[in-house]
Motif scaffolding. Structure first.
Motif: not given
Length: 433
Positions: A378-380, A343-345, A429-432
């Protein structure tokens, strides 16, 4: 797989086969039509391509006569033809999804934008989706999978492609309680970051292999490998050890040594990674595992798995589209995927300029002239505002960018008409949040 052969034979005996629709009838799509034609309990009734001649050729190579095939561009005619046992060729992908007989749709288009549109149609009509379109999956896979689950349908990567094949071994290893050190694939051609369809060597090889040069270049410049391993990362939580991974040159018997920690003589800074190798590994995929239980270690030694501390689980083949019908059947029979994003990258495929780019230039496709893909956390990518490679096609440069520059959102103007872009924004928007 739960006696899938017996289940399919039961459907054949009852004359209630699984009904598959295919969208995209290039090399992979034609393989799928041919393979399903040899199977029991599953049929491909409808196949779609912008040019229906590709579909007709696919049906012909599968052994169907012209009398078996109907070209239709109207939903009523499509459904009537399927009821009559005909094979349907169409150019509108929406017909393949909307037809009431369709149970599962295979996206073999390779276009991230089309992947977004096709999956939304599947959600609306509640048809399972087999996503061969890995370029779409690494861009908006989490939100598509979530929407599919809410609609009560399966979203799945395909068996036979490297991500699905790696996930198969990974699930096996994790279910047994092994610690995964690394998961990866073999790359069967050299790595040339600056390859283009006009590069003589690759243009010639594409012709030999009867491939579009762009498709071959997507492999040669590393983009396909980065995309595939990002899909594995997002399905498993394994991470790239470094941007672009290590690309170790090694053979099968060296995998468990090379893909180990530096303290053990390998290349890795940490365990739990995705990577790839150039050697005699391809067409295989692998997972390197370890355990701290002495009884299990002794058992692995006795079973000729080596002295440890790492052990190799190796699948010496992946059959690409030839295996895809298994995923279609699995979705219908068991409601399960061959692999799907969480459900996330975990990882992102970022966009790197292959050459100097100019303000006002419109970016082309993956595997062409403007850019290549690489993998990073993904965070980078998020913190650096880096442009996902799946969004690059059709973007307009707002400034000049030198060769080897990582492109950012600030450097490009994206199309507001793109369903892919809009879904990516919602996903972000959902992930962050």
């Amino acid at each position: 797989m739960y006696e899938i052969d017996r289940k399919l034979m039961e459907l054949e005996d009852k004359q209630t086969p699984i009904h598959v629709s295919l969208i995209g009838c290039g090399q992979m799509g034609k393989d799928i039509i041919a393979q399903i034609s040899k199977m029991k309990g599953i049929v491909c009734d409808i196949a779609v391509d912008i040019d229906t001649d590709f579909v007709l050729d696919g049906y012909g190579q599968a052994g169907y006569s012209p009398e078996d095939i109907v070209v239709a561009e109207d939903l009523k005619k499509v459904e009537e033809a399927v009821r009559e046992g005909k094979k349907v060729a169409a150019s509108d992908y929406r017909l393949a999804v909307a037809a009431r007989q369709t149970q599962v749709v295979i996206d073999a288009t390779g276009s991230p934008e089309m992947g977004a549109r096709i999956t939304l149609e599947c959600i609306f009509y509640k048809k399972h989706i087999v996503m061969m379109n890995v370029e779409c999956d690494v861009t908006i896979g989490p939100i598509l999978r979530k929407l599919c689950e809410q609609a009560g349908i399966v979203y799945s990567l395909t068996a036979g492609d490297e991500p699905g094949s790696i996930c198969e071994i990974y699930r096996f290893a994790k279910s047994l309680g092994f610690k995964v050190v690394a998961a990866g694939k073999g790359k069967n051609n050299p790595l040339d970051f600056y390859a283009t369809p006009d590069t003589p060597e690759w243009a010639g090889k594409a012709k030999e292999r009867k491939m579009a040069p762009r498709m071959l270049v997507e492999f040669v410049d590393g983009s396909k490998t980065m995309i595939e391993m990002a899909a594995v990362s997002n399905a498993t939580g394994l991470v790239p050890d470094v941007r672009g991974m290590h690309c170790a040159k090694c053979n099968v018997d060296e995998l468990k040594t090379v893909f180990s920690l530096k303290s053990q003589g390998g290349v890795l800074e940490k365990e739990g990674v995705v990577d790839f190798a150039i050697g005699n590994v391809a067409p295989g995929v692998f997972v390197v595992v370890t355990t701290d239980n002495q009884r299990i270690i002794d058992g692995l030694v006795q079973r000729d798995m080596g002295q440890g501390p790492n052990y190799l689980l190796y699948r010496p083949y992946h059959l690409c589209s030839i295996e895809t019908p298994i995923t279609a059947a699995q979705a219908v029979l068991y409601g399960e995927s061959s692999g799907h994003p969480m459900d996330h990258l975990t990882s992102e495929c970022i966009t790197i300029a292959k050459r100097d780019l100019k303000k006002g230039e419109v970016l082309d496709s993956i595997g062409e002239y403007c850019y290549r893909a690489s993998i990073d956390l993904h965070s980078v990518a998020r913190d650096g505002n880096m442009l996902p490679v799946g969004l690059a096609k059709g973007a307009v440069m707002k400034c000049d960018a030198e060769k080897d520059t990582v492109l950012t959102y600030d450097m490009v103007e994206l199309s507001e008409k793109s369903v892919l872009v809009q879904l990516r924004r919602i996903q972000d928007q959902m992930l962050n949040a």
